[in-house]
Design an enzyme around this catalytic site. Structure first.
Site, short mmCIF file in Angstrom:
data_model
loop_
_atom_site.label_atom_id
_atom_site.label_comp_id
_atom_site.label_asym_id
_atom_site.label_seq_id
_atom_site.Cartn_x
_atom_site.Cartn_y
_atom_site.Cartn_z
N ILE A 53 0.41 -1.30 -0.44
CA ILE A 53 0.02 -0.12 0.03
C ILE A 53 0.69 1.35 -0.16
O ILE A 53 0.69 2.46 -0.54
CB ILE A 53 -1.03 0.13 1.25
CG1 ILE A 53 -1.91 -1.49 0.66
CG2 ILE A 53 -1.44 0.98 1.73
CD1 ILE A 53 -2.63 -1.78 2.12
N ASP A 71 11.06 2.84 6.37
CA ASP A 71 10.13 1.33 6.93
C ASP A 71 12.02 0.51 7.41
O ASP A 71 12.88 0.92 7.34
CB ASP A 71 10.33 0.59 4.65
CG ASP A 71 9.43 -1.36 4.91
OD1 ASP A 71 8.04 -1.04 4.49
OD2 ASP A 71 9.98 -2.06 6.16
N ALA A 101 -4.86 1.75 8.82
CA ALA A 101 -3.55 0.67 8.57
C ALA A 101 -4.18 -0.40 9.59
O ALA A 101 -5.63 -1.14 9.06
CB ALA A 101 -2.37 0.64 8.82
N ASP A 155 -9.44 4.90 10.04
CA ASP A 155 -10.42 4.28 9.43
C ASP A 155 -10.25 3.03 10.48
O ASP A 155 -11.39 1.81 10.14
CB ASP A 155 -9.82 3.94 8.21
CG ASP A 155 -10.50 2.44 7.38
OD1 ASP A 155 -12.05 2.99 7.61
OD2 ASP A 155 -10.14 2.09 6.73
N GLU A 179 -13.94 -1.84 17.39
CA GLU A 179 -14.56 -1.15 16.03
C GLU A 179 -15.46 -2.27 17.06
O GLU A 179 -15.73 -3.11 17.45
CB GLU A 179 -13.54 -1.78 15.51
CG GLU A 179 -12.74 -0.80 15.50
CD GLU A 179 -11.47 -1.52 13.60
OE1 GLU A 179 -12.48 -2.10 13.41
OE2 GLU A 179 -10.98 -1.26 13.44
N HIS A 187 -14.16 1.35 9.06
CA HIS A 187 -12.87 0.09 8.64
C HIS A 187 -13.40 -0.30 7.44
O HIS A 187 -13.22 -0.88 7.08
CB HIS A 187 -12.82 -0.30 9.46
CG HIS A 187 -10.92 -2.43 9.00
ND1 HIS A 187 -11.17 -2.01 10.22
CD2 HIS A 187 -10.60 -2.46 8.12
CE1 HIS A 187 -9.67 -3.16 9.97
NE2 HIS A 187 -9.68 -2.95 8.71
N ILE A 188 -13.15 0.72 6.38
CA ILE A 188 -13.07 0.12 4.96
C ILE A 188 -12.30 0.83 4.07
O ILE A 188 -12.71 1.25 2.72
CB ILE A 188 -15.07 0.74 4.58
CG1 ILE A 188 -14.70 2.58 4.92
CG2 ILE A 188 -16.62 0.71 4.89
CD1 ILE A 188 -14.36 3.14 4.11
N GLY A 189 -11.42 0.66 4.46
CA GLY A 189 -10.44 1.44 3.60
C GLY A 189 -10.04 0.34 2.89
O GLY A 189 -9.57 0.68 1.35
N GLY A 190 -10.28 -0.91 2.43
CA GLY A 190 -10.40 -1.83 1.39
C GLY A 190 -12.08 -2.51 1.35
O GLY A 190 -11.83 -3.39 0.22
P1 NAI Z 1 3.21 -5.47 3.66
O1 NAI Z 1 3.11 -6.20 3.87
O2 NAI Z 1 2.75 -4.92 2.10
O3 NAI Z 1 3.42 -3.17 3.94
C1 NAI Z 1 3.76 -3.08 5.15
C2 NAI Z 1 6.13 -2.57 5.44
O4 NAI Z 1 6.01 -2.05 6.43
C3 NAI Z 1 5.87 -4.30 5.16
O5 NAI Z 1 7.27 -3.34 4.26
C4 NAI Z 1 7.42 -3.75 6.39
O6 NAI Z 1 8.30 -4.05 6.08
C5 NAI Z 1 6.72 -2.32 6.44
N1 NAI Z 1 7.19 -2.39 8.03
C6 NAI Z 1 6.77 -3.30 9.20
N2 NAI Z 1 7.00 -2.56 10.52
C7 NAI Z 1 7.47 -1.20 10.54
C8 NAI Z 1 7.91 -0.67 11.54
N3 NAI Z 1 7.88 -1.01 12.53
N4 NAI Z 1 8.32 0.48 11.08
C9 NAI Z 1 8.19 0.95 9.39
N5 NAI Z 1 7.98 0.26 8.81
C10 NAI Z 1 7.52 -1.00 8.75
O7 NAI Z 1 1.27 -4.70 3.93
P2 NAI Z 1 0.38 -4.17 3.25
O8 NAI Z 1 -0.52 -4.58 2.55
O9 NAI Z 1 0.96 -2.68 2.60
O10 NAI Z 1 -0.54 -2.83 4.41
C11 NAI Z 1 -0.77 -2.21 5.33
C12 NAI Z 1 -1.10 -1.78 6.41
O11 NAI Z 1 -2.55 -1.57 6.26
C13 NAI Z 1 -1.43 -3.39 6.89
O12 NAI Z 1 -1.42 -3.43 8.78
C14 NAI Z 1 -3.06 -4.09 6.63
O13 NAI Z 1 -3.24 -4.81 7.61
C15 NAI Z 1 -4.24 -2.65 6.23
N6 NAI Z 1 -4.83 -2.66 5.59
C16 NAI Z 1 -6.02 -1.78 6.28
C17 NAI Z 1 -7.10 -2.13 5.02
C18 NAI Z 1 -8.72 -1.47 5.55
O14 NAI Z 1 -8.92 -1.48 5.42
N7 NAI Z 1 -8.10 -0.36 6.20
C19 NAI Z 1 -6.86 -2.90 3.63
C20 NAI Z 1 -6.48 -3.83 3.60
C21 NAI Z 1 -4.66 -3.30 4.48
#
Ligand code: NAI
Length: 406
Positions: A157, A176, A234, A259, A264, A287-290
């Site tokens: 993301i 990161d 997130a 979000d 929740e 919580h509708i981000g995705g």
């Molecule tokens: P991803 O796994 O592709 O990327 C996460 C990144 O965070 C990775 O590059 C990782 O190295 C980095 N990371 C981990 N710990 C860290 C730290 N302490 N400091 C800095 N960077 C760190 O995950 P993705 O798909 O990009 O999702 C990101 C977030 O979005 C997740 O928490 C996911 O659950 C949330 N999400 C929320 C949605 C919603 O409906 N609001 C829908 C989809 C995802």
């Protein structure tokens, strides 16, 4: 005699495109039940299912799996897999798949939109106009162009957002814990504290881990640039919500978009409460981000394809509870033997001895192990004698075994 087709049982109205994605790899009968059926019906239906597709409501626990004699794999047509007893499934040789990245774009778009809305102070103007007010002013409204965006977590993301924000003319910075290649002119920062001190908007895109829990502490929130914005789309436990509310009410922060929350509501019948509710210039979403039609479709295709590739090729790449093997299509003249087994010494030798005694040539073989579980995929040439698969099933260490023909 007509060949009995494998059967997919799809629950909870998974996207309609899943049917075609399942059938793209081979013939399979698809049965759909709307919603999450009661336990008695589920126990009955699961008995003949080869693969099961669910969303978040159906609980797949050990007692249910005990009824699932024919079940080869479970697909979660969503992100989370908490609704499945992953260990119990692995112990029965059943891989579980999900679709963790199918909604990446949807989240990135919402974040980009939130940045624009916050920097124009739209939430407070919108609340006012709904009440008959008319906040026609340019005070505190800014373009996003040339502003500094700080992305925390440059994964799927975060990286997608980086591309969108660059196209809007923002100066993108990111932090990161893993080395990540920058997209366009984005700049990696060497610490979270530097990023939050310098950026006009800070947006979180990290997973929930012990290291990210409460990563935006009160101290960090108040060390953000005065007049800046915080976005959390997130996970709910990343931010000290009381401190965020204080920072917004004191005017230290100019706005926020949230979000996801520490607590929740479990359904739309439960009320939502948060100290952020009476803060102006805050976008709150449930919580509708995705949650978009496109993400649902992408999830349907992704999860169904993973199930079909396991059923027809034995592929376990991306399974959440299984060693990963990607054997590819089966070549003509070969049959594929797939055997989840206990990870103990000597299993492969026993399997290959059996194949040799059966007069079959091992044309290709892959083995991966993870914890207590091993997964062996063997392509065999030659006519297999009757009873071969039963002999594999009774081999010391076999959890289950099946033959796949092209
Ligand atoms: P991803 O796994 O592709 O990327 C996460 C990144 O965070 C990775 O590059 C990782 O190295 C980095 N990371 C981990 N710990 C860290 C730290 N302490 N400091 C800095 N960077 C760190 O995950 P993705 O798909 O990009 O999702 C990101 C977030 O979005 C997740 O928490 C996911 O659950 C949330 N999400 C929320 C949605 C919603 O409906 N609001 C829908 C989809 C995802």
């Amino acid at each position: 005699m007509a060949k009995i087709l494998p059967r997919a049982l799809l629950l909870e109205n998974v996207h309609a495109d899943a049917d075609a994605a399942l059938q793209a790899f081979g013939p399979i009968e698809v049965k759909r039940l709307s919603g999450s059926p009661d336990r008695a019906l589920l126990d009955e239906e699961i008995a003949s299912a080869s693969v099961l597709g669910i969303r978040s409501r159906t609980q797949v626990d050990a007692p249910l799996l005990a009824h699932a004699g024919a079940l080869q794999a479970v697909g979660c047509f969503c992100i989370g897999t908490n609704q499945v007893d992953l260990e119990a499934a692995a112990a029965k040789g059943i891989p579980v798949f999900n679709a963790p990245f199918a909604n990446t774009r949807s989240v990135a778009e919402l974040t980009m939109a939130s940045i624009v809305m916050l920097m124009r102070r739209i939430p407070e103007k919108m609340f006012a106009i709904h009440q008959g007010g008319w906040l026609k002013t340019a005070d505190g409204s800014n373009e996003v162009r040339k502003k500094k965006l700080g992305i925390v977590g440059y994964g799927n993301i975060g990286a997608q957002l980086s591309v969108l924000a660059s196209a809007f003319g923002m100066h993108v910075h990111y932090f990161d814990i893993e080395p990540k290649l920058a997209h366009g002119n984005a700049r990696a920062m060497d610490s979270l504290d530097r990023l939050i001190a310098e950026c006009d908007v800070v947006t979180l895109h990290v997973p929930a881990t012990s290291r990210t829990a409460n990563m935006m502490t009160r101290e960090r929130i108040f060390s953000m640039k005065p007049g800046s914005y915080l976005i959390n789309q997130a996970r709910g436990n990343l931010v000290d919500i009381d401190a965020l509310s204080d920072a917004l009410k004191s005017g230290h922060l100019a706005g926020a978009a949230v979000d996801v929350f520490p607590v929740e509501p479990k359904s739309k019948d439960e009320a939502f409460e948060s100290p952020l509710q009476d803060c102006p210039n805050v976008i709150l979403t449930p919580h509708i981000g995705g949650s978009t039609a496109e993400a649902q479709q992408a999830i349907g295709l992704d999860a169904a394809t993973k199930l079909a590739k396991y059923l027809f090729e034995g592929a376990t790449s991306f399974a959440v509870n299984f060693p990963h093997v990607e054997p590819g299509p089966i070549e003509s003249g070969r049959v594929r033997l797939v055997v989840p087994h206990e990870n103990r010494p000597g299993f492969l030798r026993r399997l290959n001895d059996l194949a040799e005694r059966a007069g079959a040539n091992v044309a290709a073989q892959m083995l991966r192990t993870e914890g207590d579980l091993g997964y062996a995929v063997t392509d065999l040439e030659g006519n297999l004698p009757n009873g071969f698969i039963e002999d594999v099933r009774t081999l010391d260490g076999t959890i289950r075994a099946r033959l796949i023909t092209a």
